[in-house]
Scaffold this motif. Structure first.
Motif, PDB file in Angstrom:
ATOM      1  N   HIS A 182      -7.853   2.885  -2.030  1.00  0.00           N
ATOM      2  CA  HIS A 182      -8.222   2.727  -0.629  1.00  0.00           C
ATOM      3  C   HIS A 182      -8.424   4.108  -0.020  1.00  0.00           C
ATOM      4  CE1 HIS A 182      -8.118   1.468   3.511  1.00  0.00           C
ATOM      5  NE2 HIS A 182      -6.905   1.945   3.747  1.00  0.00           N
ATOM      6  N   THR A 209     -14.439   4.204  -4.816  1.00  0.00           N
ATOM      7  CA  THR A 209     -13.988   4.270  -3.423  1.00  0.00           C
ATOM      8  C   THR A 209     -14.433   5.567  -2.765  1.00  0.00           C
ATOM      9  OG1 THR A 209     -12.083   2.827  -3.814  1.00  0.00           O
ATOM     10  CG2 THR A 209     -11.941   4.320  -1.936  1.00  0.00           C
ATOM     11  N   THR A 223       0.864  -1.180   0.000  1.00  0.00           N
ATOM     12  CA  THR A 223       0.000   0.000   0.000  1.00  0.00           C
ATOM     13  C   THR A 223       0.894   1.221   0.000  1.00  0.00           C
ATOM     14  OG1 THR A 223      -1.714  -1.181   1.242  1.00  0.00           O
ATOM     15  CG2 THR A 223      -1.860   1.219   1.185  1.00  0.00           C
ATOM     16  N   THR A 267      -3.230   3.489  -2.410  1.00  0.00           N
ATOM     17  CA  THR A 267      -3.573   2.408  -3.330  1.00  0.00           C
ATOM     18  C   THR A 267      -2.896   1.130  -2.859  1.00  0.00           C
ATOM     19  OG1 THR A 267      -3.778   3.915  -5.205  1.00  0.00           O
ATOM     20  CG2 THR A 267      -3.488   1.581  -5.708  1.00  0.00           C
ATOM     21  N   TRP A 287     -12.267  -0.199   0.270  1.00  0.00           N
ATOM     22  CA  TRP A 287     -11.492  -0.641  -0.894  1.00  0.00           C
ATOM     23  C   TRP A 287     -12.460  -0.919  -2.034  1.00  0.00           C
ATOM     24  CZ3 TRP A 287     -10.787  -2.523   4.000  1.00  0.00           C
ATOM     25  CH2 TRP A 287      -9.505  -2.442   4.569  1.00  0.00           C
ATOM     26  N   PHE A 342      -6.320  -1.866  -5.645  1.00  0.00           N
ATOM     27  CA  PHE A 342      -7.492  -1.477  -4.881  1.00  0.00           C
ATOM     28  C   PHE A 342      -7.281  -0.068  -4.326  1.00  0.00           C
ATOM     29  CE2 PHE A 342      -7.774  -6.082  -4.735  1.00  0.00           C
ATOM     30  CZ  PHE A 342      -9.127  -6.310  -4.916  1.00  0.00           C
TER      31      PHE A 342
END
Length: 199
Positions: free
Chosen positions: A158, A182, A125, A147, A175, A156
């Motif tokens: 985030h 999102t 992340t 991300t 997510w 994903f």
């Protein structure tokens, strides 16, 4: 940050322009135990937050000196089309005093401010950046975007935010497979969370 998991009932993402949806979401949660229109995953119901939780290689400040911490996880099921996938987690943490609660939020987001990359079980992340909370939350708090990338390269976007009300801190993590998706789910969920805290 944990890998998105699956849940029970497929639903369509909310429209970013559907007006009074936040109040409806709060009422829906009170009526049938789901948040933001998503089914709760029974496997995570009333799960205690891990006291050894780590973010960006450091213990989560959110867990220091807490009296109780509980998380609920909501989402779409296995097999959901990528553009419809959503996972949402809501954490509730209670502290001994208002000051300790405020300090926990400040320390957590100070950590994100200096976090270039968070790695866990092959997930990466990165791209942490401060984000504004929607005006409708009506209480102090902070938010961050990032991300998450799975080992197979799946991305994903985030978003994570926490609200502080007295001794209680409630945080929402979302997510999905797109930044816009999102942002839309996060806005609805964090506003509904703020309304619940004030209520």
């Amino acid at each position: 940050m944990s890998t998105p998991t699956a849940s029970a009932t497929p639903l369509v993402a909310p429209s970013p322009t559907d007006g009074g949806a936040a109040r409806d979401l709060r009422d829906r949660y009170a009526a049938n135990g789901s948040l933001a229109g998503l089914a709760e995953d029974p496997a995570h119901r009333d799960e205690k937050l891990d006291s050894d939780g780590v973010a960006c290689g450091r213990p989560l400040p959110l867990l220091d000196r807490r009296l109780v911490a509980v998380t609920h996880v909501f989402g779409t099921p296995d097999g959901t089309e990528p553009e419809e996938f959503v996972e949402l987690a809501q954490e509730t943490v209670v502290y001994p005093t208002d000051a300790v609660a405020a300090q926990a939020v400040r320390r957590l987001f100070d950590l994100f401010d200096t976090c270039d990359r968070d790695m866990e079980a092959g997930q990466v992340t990165d791209g942490h950046a401060a984000a504004d909370l929607p005006a409708g939350t009506g209480m102090p708090g902070r938010a961050v975007t990032a991300t998450m990338r799975l080992p197979d390269g799946t991305l994903f976007p985030h978003r994570y935010g926490c609200l502080h009300h007295g001794r209680v801190v409630q945080c929402v993590a979302v997510w999905t497979r797109s930044k816009g998706h999102t942002a839309a789910w996060f806005e609805k969920a964090i506003i509904a969370t703020g309304q619940g805290l004030r209520g």
